[in-house]
Design an enzyme around this catalytic site. Structure first.
Site, PDB file in Angstrom:
ATOM      1  N   ALA A  10       0.848  -1.194   0.000  1.00 31.35           N
ATOM      2  CA  ALA A  10       0.000   0.000   0.000  1.00 31.35           C
ATOM      3  C   ALA A  10       0.875   1.233   0.000  1.00 31.35           C
ATOM      4  O   ALA A  10       2.041   1.179   0.376  1.00 31.35           O
ATOM      5  CB  ALA A  10      -0.900   0.003   1.232  1.00 31.35           C
ATOM      6  N   GLU A  27       3.697   1.241  -6.047  1.00 29.42           N
ATOM      7  CA  GLU A  27       3.850   0.632  -4.727  1.00 29.42           C
ATOM      8  C   GLU A  27       4.052  -0.878  -4.813  1.00 29.42           C
ATOM      9  O   GLU A  27       4.795  -1.446  -4.017  1.00 29.42           O
ATOM     10  CB  GLU A  27       2.640   0.968  -3.848  1.00 29.42           C
ATOM     11  CG  GLU A  27       2.548   2.423  -3.463  1.00 29.42           C
ATOM     12  CD  GLU A  27       3.695   2.891  -2.576  1.00 29.42           C
ATOM     13  OE1 GLU A  27       4.274   2.071  -1.841  1.00 29.42           O
ATOM     14  OE2 GLU A  27       4.009   4.096  -2.616  1.00 29.42           O
ATOM     15  N   GLU A  31       7.446  -2.159  -3.052  1.00 31.73           N
ATOM     16  CA  GLU A  31       7.355  -2.962  -1.832  1.00 31.73           C
ATOM     17  C   GLU A  31       7.562  -4.457  -2.049  1.00 31.73           C
ATOM     18  O   GLU A  31       8.040  -5.137  -1.153  1.00 31.73           O
ATOM     19  CB  GLU A  31       6.014  -2.707  -1.141  1.00 31.73           C
ATOM     20  CG  GLU A  31       5.909  -1.276  -0.636  1.00 31.73           C
ATOM     21  CD  GLU A  31       4.704  -1.043   0.249  1.00 31.73           C
ATOM     22  OE1 GLU A  31       3.880  -1.953   0.421  1.00 31.73           O
ATOM     23  OE2 GLU A  31       4.594   0.081   0.771  1.00 31.73           O
ATOM     24  N   GLU A  73      14.689   3.574   3.433  1.00 29.93           N
ATOM     25  CA  GLU A  73      15.775   3.187   4.331  1.00 29.93           C
ATOM     26  C   GLU A  73      15.287   2.456   5.582  1.00 29.93           C
ATOM     27  O   GLU A  73      15.929   1.532   6.061  1.00 29.93           O
ATOM     28  CB  GLU A  73      16.555   4.448   4.728  1.00 29.93           C
ATOM     29  CG  GLU A  73      17.932   4.178   5.235  1.00 29.93           C
ATOM     30  CD  GLU A  73      18.691   5.469   5.459  1.00 29.93           C
ATOM     31  OE1 GLU A  73      18.939   5.785   6.634  1.00 29.93           O
ATOM     32  OE2 GLU A  73      19.029   6.146   4.469  1.00 29.93           O
ATOM     33  N   GLU A  75      12.402   0.712   5.871  1.00 28.08           N
ATOM     34  CA  GLU A  75      11.426  -0.343   5.589  1.00 28.08           C
ATOM     35  C   GLU A  75      12.079  -1.726   5.564  1.00 28.08           C
ATOM     36  O   GLU A  75      13.180  -1.893   5.043  1.00 28.08           O
ATOM     37  CB  GLU A  75      10.762  -0.122   4.220  1.00 28.08           C
ATOM     38  CG  GLU A  75       9.712   0.936   4.203  1.00 28.08           C
ATOM     39  CD  GLU A  75       9.041   1.041   2.849  1.00 28.08           C
ATOM     40  OE1 GLU A  75       7.798   0.982   2.819  1.00 28.08           O
ATOM     41  OE2 GLU A  75       9.735   1.201   1.837  1.00 28.08           O
TER      42      GLU A  75
END
Length: 114
Positions: A10, A27, A31, A73, A75
Site C-alpha cells: 500500500a 507501490e 514494496e 531506508e 522499511e
C-alpha cells in the site's frame, strides 16, 4: 505497531491528481519487487466515514513479473506467498486485523471464488 504485520502492499498518492492505478503499480514494485502487466480495480474502501474522507482503492495484480524492491531506508518487507484459504483462516482466527487487507482478501475471494 512495534510488531510485524501481514498486509497488502500500500502507499500514498504522490500527488492528489495521481491516478490510483498508477500509485498501485508503483507501490507494488517498490514494496514487493514485482510488476504487473494488468492491474484490475477490485474495490474502494472508505476507512473511517465518520472521521475523515480517506479512500483506498484496491487493485488485483495479474501476471506478476519479477523486478526489484525499492524500499525506503527504514522499511523491512518480506514478500510471502499464501493461499486465499490460509489468509481467510488468519482472518477468522483474529490473527490478521489490517482492515484494508481483510477487505481485499474477502472481496477477492467473493469475486474469484477462491
Amino acid at each position: 505497531l512495534e510488531r510485524y504485520t501481514l498486509e497488502l502492499p500500500a502507499g500514498k498518492l504522490d500527488d492528489p491528481k495521481e491516478e490510483g492505478i498508477v500509485c498501485a503499480a508503483r507501490e507494488l514494485e517498490e514494496e514487493t519487487g514485482y510488476r504487473s502487466d494488468k492491474l484490475e480495480w477490485l474495490i474502494t474502501l472508505r476507512t473511517t466515514v465518520a472521521f475523515c474522507d480517506e479512500a483506498i482503492d484496491i487493485f488485483v495484480a495479474h501476471n506478476l513479473i519479477p523486478s526489484h524492491q525499492h524500499l525506503d531506508e527504514d522499511e523491512v518487507i518480506n514478500v510471502e506467498r499464501w493461499s486465499v484459504e490460509d489468509l481467510q483462516q488468519l482472518i477468522y482466527t483474529g490473527k490478521m486485523t489490517d482492515a484494508k487487507t481483510v477487505a481485499a482478501i474477502m472481496a477477492y475471494a467473493a469475486k474469484y471464488g477462491k
